[in-house]
Design a protein around this motif. Structure first.
Motif, mmCIF file in Angstrom:
data_model
loop_
_atom_site.group_PDB
_atom_site.id
_atom_site.type_symbol
_atom_site.label_atom_id
_atom_site.label_comp_id
_atom_site.label_asym_id
_atom_site.label_seq_id
_atom_site.Cartn_x
_atom_site.Cartn_y
_atom_site.Cartn_z
ATOM 1 N N GLY A 69 12.145 -9.495 13.295
ATOM 2 C CA GLY A 69 12.838 -8.216 13.378
ATOM 3 C C GLY A 69 13.860 -8.212 14.503
ATOM 4 O O GLY A 69 14.945 -7.636 14.383
ATOM 5 N N GLN A 70 13.534 -8.882 15.595
ATOM 6 C CA GLN A 70 14.471 -8.974 16.725
ATOM 7 C C GLN A 70 15.730 -9.741 16.314
ATOM 8 O O GLN A 70 16.836 -9.392 16.722
ATOM 9 N N ASP A 71 15.546 -10.793 15.505
ATOM 10 C CA ASP A 71 16.705 -11.556 15.018
ATOM 11 C C ASP A 71 17.622 -10.665 14.186
ATOM 12 O O ASP A 71 18.839 -10.690 14.347
ATOM 13 N N SER A 77 23.503 -5.820 15.530
ATOM 14 C CA SER A 77 24.186 -5.214 16.683
ATOM 15 C C SER A 77 25.583 -5.779 16.863
ATOM 16 O O SER A 77 26.416 -5.194 17.538
ATOM 17 N N GLY A 78 25.846 -6.923 16.273
ATOM 18 C CA GLY A 78 27.184 -7.523 16.365
ATOM 19 C C GLY A 78 27.347 -8.429 17.570
ATOM 20 O O GLY A 78 28.422 -8.957 17.796
#
Length: 83
Positions: A69-71, A77-78
């Motif tokens: 999920g962090q990936d 987020s760009g």
């Protein structure tokens, strides 16, 4: 099953000429045309049922790496996008 199809005389003549040139009968040609039209109108659900998996074999892409999920958050987020 049989069906009766009414065609204008000019269309029927052209159909018969085309069928003869293809070594078929007018009935054969009508059947091919109808089958092709019905196949082109299949819903995406019907098309999906004939797909074999995997779509892209791992031999062409390499193994699939796990994604957290962090990936996903980082990608969305760009921060990793190059300008």
């Amino acid at each position: 099953m049989q069906a009766t199809v009414e065609l204008p005389e000019a269309v029927l003549r052209k159909l018969e000429i085309l069928a003869r040139s293809e070594g078929a009968t007018a009935a054969d040609l009508i059947q091919q045309i109808v089958e092709a039209h019905v196949a082109s109108r299949q819903t995406s659900e019907e098309r999906r049922s004939v797909v074999s998996l995997p779509l892209i074999p791992a031999s062409e892409t390499g193994p699939i790496q796990p994604v957290s999920g962090q990936d996903v958050d980082r990608l969305l987020s760009g921060d990793d996008l190059s300008a």
